[in-house]
Each structure stands twice: as C-alpha cells, then as structure tokens.
Design a protein around this motif. Structure first.
Motif, mmCIF file in Angstrom:
data_model
loop_
_atom_site.group_PDB
_atom_site.id
_atom_site.type_symbol
_atom_site.label_atom_id
_atom_site.label_comp_id
_atom_site.label_asym_id
_atom_site.label_seq_id
_atom_site.Cartn_x
_atom_site.Cartn_y
_atom_site.Cartn_z
ATOM 1 N N ALA A 107 0.829 -1.203 0.000
ATOM 2 C CA ALA A 107 0.000 0.000 0.000
ATOM 3 C C ALA A 107 0.865 1.255 0.000
ATOM 4 N N SER A 108 2.038 1.189 0.644
ATOM 5 C CA SER A 108 2.896 2.367 0.722
ATOM 6 C C SER A 108 4.020 2.340 -0.309
ATOM 7 N N SER A 109 4.298 1.186 -0.868
ATOM 8 C CA SER A 109 5.399 1.037 -1.804
ATOM 9 C C SER A 109 4.874 0.846 -3.219
ATOM 10 N N LEU A 110 5.592 1.352 -4.185
ATOM 11 C CA LEU A 110 5.187 1.198 -5.574
ATOM 12 C C LEU A 110 5.621 -0.153 -6.132
ATOM 13 N N ALA B 279 14.203 1.563 -5.020
ATOM 14 C CA ALA B 279 13.204 1.728 -6.083
ATOM 15 C C ALA B 279 12.242 2.858 -5.743
ATOM 16 N N ASP B 280 11.783 2.892 -4.492
ATOM 17 C CA ASP B 280 10.863 3.958 -4.091
ATOM 18 C C ASP B 280 11.518 5.332 -4.187
ATOM 19 N N GLU B 281 12.769 5.427 -3.751
ATOM 20 C CA GLU B 281 13.488 6.705 -3.826
ATOM 21 C C GLU B 281 13.692 7.138 -5.267
ATOM 22 N N PHE B 282 14.030 6.181 -6.147
ATOM 23 C CA PHE B 282 14.225 6.498 -7.559
ATOM 24 C C PHE B 282 12.932 7.013 -8.177
ATOM 25 N N ILE B 283 11.841 6.318 -7.937
ATOM 26 C CA ILE B 283 10.550 6.718 -8.504
ATOM 27 C C ILE B 283 10.130 8.084 -7.973
ATOM 28 N N GLU B 284 10.334 8.303 -6.697
ATOM 29 C CA GLU B 284 9.980 9.598 -6.108
ATOM 30 C C GLU B 284 10.831 10.718 -6.697
ATOM 31 N N SER B 285 12.120 10.462 -6.861
ATOM 32 C CA SER B 285 13.028 11.459 -7.417
ATOM 33 C C SER B 285 12.632 11.822 -8.846
ATOM 34 N N VAL B 286 12.384 10.815 -9.669
ATOM 35 C CA VAL B 286 12.012 11.051 -11.067
ATOM 36 C C VAL B 286 10.688 11.805 -11.146
ATOM 37 N N VAL C 257 4.575 12.546 -20.553
ATOM 38 C CA VAL C 257 5.652 11.583 -20.746
ATOM 39 C C VAL C 257 6.961 12.297 -21.039
ATOM 40 N N ARG C 258 6.896 13.363 -21.788
ATOM 41 C CA ARG C 258 8.131 14.060 -22.158
ATOM 42 C C ARG C 258 8.847 14.646 -20.944
ATOM 43 N N ASP C 259 8.102 14.977 -19.880
ATOM 44 C CA ASP C 259 8.733 15.474 -18.658
ATOM 45 C C ASP C 259 9.565 14.371 -18.002
ATOM 46 N N VAL C 260 8.962 13.207 -17.895
ATOM 47 C CA VAL C 260 9.668 12.063 -17.311
ATOM 48 C C VAL C 260 10.810 11.642 -18.236
ATOM 49 N N GLN C 261 10.506 11.619 -19.522
ATOM 50 C CA GLN C 261 11.476 11.191 -20.526
ATOM 51 C C GLN C 261 12.723 12.073 -20.524
ATOM 52 N N LEU C 262 12.535 13.362 -20.443
ATOM 53 C CA LEU C 262 13.670 14.281 -20.456
ATOM 54 C C LEU C 262 14.583 14.018 -19.269
ATOM 55 N N HIS C 263 14.000 13.865 -18.104
ATOM 56 C CA HIS C 263 14.802 13.608 -16.904
ATOM 57 C C HIS C 263 15.532 12.269 -17.002
ATOM 58 N N LEU C 264 14.831 11.223 -17.410
ATOM 59 C CA LEU C 264 15.452 9.905 -17.480
ATOM 60 C C LEU C 264 16.572 9.862 -18.512
ATOM 61 N N GLU C 265 16.366 10.495 -19.653
ATOM 62 C CA GLU C 265 17.390 10.464 -20.699
ATOM 63 C C GLU C 265 18.601 11.322 -20.340
ATOM 64 N N ARG C 266 18.360 12.507 -19.818
ATOM 65 C CA ARG C 266 19.465 13.407 -19.513
ATOM 66 C C ARG C 266 20.261 12.989 -18.286
ATOM 67 N N ASN C 267 19.563 12.595 -17.222
ATOM 68 C CA ASN C 267 20.236 12.355 -15.951
ATOM 69 C C ASN C 267 20.557 10.897 -15.684
ATOM 70 N N TRP C 268 19.830 9.978 -16.313
ATOM 71 C CA TRP C 268 20.039 8.558 -16.029
ATOM 72 C C TRP C 268 20.413 7.769 -17.271
ATOM 73 N N ASN C 269 20.388 8.390 -18.430
ATOM 74 C CA ASN C 269 20.671 7.720 -19.704
ATOM 75 C C ASN C 269 19.751 6.517 -19.907
#
Length: 128
Positions: free
Chosen positions: A14-17, A48-55, A73-85
């Motif tokens: 319930a508290s974890s993704l 995993a929870d920290e990563f999802i929260e950060s993104v 999607v482009r908001d999430v996509q930009l962050h994932l591509e630029r900062n996490w490749n």
C-alpha cells in the motif's frame, strides 16, 4: 503460501510502488535458482521507491516550468534520458536528443586542428 511476512507484504504494497513479490519475480527472470535475503529486498524496495519519487518530483518541476498542471511523458522522458541515460521504448525523443549539447574536449579539438593543418600543408607541398 502464507508466511509470517505476508501481512507485512500487504501493508508494504500500500505504501510502496514495488512489492517484494515483484522483486522476486525480476530476480527469478535473471536466475531462477537465486534467492535474495530479506534485508537485500528491503534495500532494493527502498532504492526503487526513492528512484521513482526522485524522477516524479523532477518531472513535476519540469511540468511546472512549462506552465502546465499536467505531467506528460516528455517530462519524465527528459529527466530519465538526460540524468540517467534511460530511454523509454515506444516514445520518440528526437526533439530531446537534438537539444543535447555534445562536449568535445579541447585536447581532441587541438588534435583535429593539427591533423587538418598537416593535411593542408601536405596537399600544398604535393601540388608544387
């Protein structure tokens, strides 16, 4: 398969993704004979929870910067591509990639210049 921790798993989901069961399934895909210790599962769940929260937070800030109240999607996509490749399959990202600046070390630029100078001086001396 009722274990003493199954009640904990229900409260945790319930508290974890991501759930312990999902982590166990992913590990089984890699190596069916591998089993993780509960402490390792706890750490992976937390990461995993920290990563999802950060993104999500970063993508939300991008949406606000675009003056939008909707996360796209482009908001999430930009962050994932630029900062996490990390690339999101199925979504075109040409406009994001075209904005990306390439950084060329100055030493490389100097070497390319030296090669071009050598070529031009060779061409000039061979044409005489």
């Amino acid at each position: 398969m009722n274990s003493p921790s199954s009640g904990l798993d229900m409260a945790e989901s319930a508290s974890s993704l991501i759930t312990r069961r999902k982590i166990q399934e992913m590990v089984a895909q890699i190596d069916p004979s591998e089993r993780l210790e509960p402490e390792v599962e706890d750490i992976l769940l937390e990461l995993a929870d920290e990563f999802i929260e950060s993104v999500t937070q970063f993508a939300s800030r991008l949406a606000v910067h675009r003056k939008s109240s909707t996360l796209e999607v482009r908001d999430v996509q930009l962050h994932l591509e630029r900062n996490w490749n990390i690339r999101i399959p199925g979504f075109a990202s040409e406009e994001i990639r075209s904005v990306r600046k390439s950084t060329v070390p100055s030493s490389h630029t100097q070497k390319v210049t030296a090669v071009n100078n050598a070529k031009s001086s060779l061409a000039a001396s061979s044409s005489k």
